[in-house]
Design a protein around this motif. Structure first.
Motif, PDB file in Angstrom:
ATOM      1  N   SER A 105      38.451   3.245  11.698  1.00 51.54           N
ATOM      2  CA  SER A 105      39.063   3.219  13.036  1.00 51.54           C
ATOM      3  C   SER A 105      38.804   1.883  13.719  1.00 51.54           C
TER       4      SER A 105
ATOM      5  N   ASP B 234      45.996   6.711  12.569  1.00 50.66           N
ATOM      6  CA  ASP B 234      44.604   7.080  12.293  1.00 50.66           C
ATOM      7  C   ASP B 234      44.526   8.581  12.039  1.00 50.66           C
ATOM      8  N   GLU B 235      44.394   8.969  10.790  1.00 58.22           N
ATOM      9  CA  GLU B 235      44.340  10.374  10.379  1.00 58.22           C
ATOM     10  C   GLU B 235      45.457  11.197  11.011  1.00 58.22           C
TER      11      GLU B 235
HETATM   12 MG   LIG Z   1      37.865   7.053  12.453  1.00 58.66          MG
END
Ligand SMILES: [Mg+2]
Ligand SMILES: Nc1ncnc2c1ncn2[C@@H]1O[C@H](COP(=O)(O)OP(=O)(O)OP(=O)(O)O)[C@@H](O)[C@H]1O
Length: 282
Positions: free
Chosen positions: A46, A169-170
């Motif tokens: 991240s 992000d995910e």
């Molecule tokens: Mg992360």
């Protein structure tokens, strides 16, 4: 020609932290590539994405060295409002990105902020709604939507800005398997129709094997593997770095070690079944 994304010798340490979150990291992503970034929790994924959209170092201060360039422009020297026109970013939780009274207003939000003229805004919003398959939801209130629909609406808002590079992000962490694979299908479609470049942090690698051009693995802030999905997932090192190699791929590797299937590309479960049942198979 500059690449879409160039990260050179990037190191970043948060002020409260003793060790670097990202350490001497290098990465080059060409226009139109889909790159997946994997690695265990806390390895710096991240943080790396924040260094691409400018949150690092513009919002998170800390020890920063090295350089990140998006379409040739240095992120640390460009303000975030300008960066937002090139880099689209989807939060992990779409609730953070959806807040207006209607889906349509939400998708238009970023364009309104930029002062895009009305007719152009209309055209871009309609295109984004169409590409994400959420036109029928245009007048609905965002809070009435399912998680999968919210994720699509949030992505429509990103796409309406016509970013050249999208970082996710995910993106599938809140989605059921069917909706997650639909989202991955959309990524492939946006790359094909708009030429969008993607950098995606994702744990569910099985979903992305078919669309990713490259997989990059991080460990303790550093880049440790970088190659095609086959290089990374069929190689011997990924599991040691805590990468969740899909179980079907682990089975393929076991069968390849016995000489029963080829070990040169990542196979789907259907391909694997066909290979072991076919002539010469088991
Ligand atoms: Mg992360
Ligand atoms: N805002 C912050 N302030 C201080 N330290 C932070 C901050 N955000 C992350 N860190 C630290 O930086 C390191 C990298 O964190 P990061 O969130 O980038 O990892 P990650 O790979 O995204 O992990 P996850 O898979 O759990 O999301 C970790 O040691 C983490 O504790």
């Amino acid at each position: 020609m500059p690449a879409m994304l160039e990260v050179e010798g990037l190191s970043f340490r948060y002020p409260e932290s003793r060790r670097k979150a990202v350490s001497d990291f290098g990465l080059r992503v060409e226009e139109g590539e889909i790159v997946v970034l994997a690695g265990p929790s806390g390895c710096g994924k991240s943080t790396l994405l924040r260094a691409v959209n400018g949150l690092v170092p513009h919002m998170y201060s800390g020890d920063y060295s090295g350089d990140v360039r998006v379409a040739g422009r240095s992120v640390k020297a460009t303000d975030m409002r300008e960066l937002a026109q090139t880099v689209g970013f989807l939060f992990q939780n779409p609730e953070n990105q959806i807040f207006m009274f209607s889906v349509e207003r939400d998708v238009a939000f970023g364009l309104e902020n930029l002062g895009v003229p009305r007719p152009e805004m209309r055209a871009r919003v309609d295109e984004a709604l169409r590409l994400l398959g959420v036109e029928p939801l245009a007048q609905r209130a965002p809070h009435e939507l399912s998680d999968g629909q919210k994720q699509r609406v949030a992505l429509a808002g990103v796409i309406a800005m016509r970013p050249k590079l999208v970082i996710l992000d995910e993106p599938t962490s809140l989605l059921d398997p069917k909706t997650a694979s639909e989202l991955v299908g959309l990524v492939a479609r946006l790359r094909k129709e708009l030429g969008t470049t993607f950098l995606i942090v994702e744990h569910r690698l099985d979903l992305l094997v078919g669309v990713a051009d490259r997989m990059v693995v991080m460990s303790e802030g550093r880049k440790v593997l970088d190659g095609t999905p086959a290089d990374v997932l069929l190689g011997e090192e990924a599991e040691g770095y805590g990468v969740a190699v899909p179980s079907i791929t682990r089975l393929q590797k076991a069968l390849a070690r016995e000489g029963l299937v080829s070990g040169s590309r990542v196979m789907t479960s259907a391909e694997l079944a066909a290979a072991v049942e076919g002539p010469g198979g088991i």
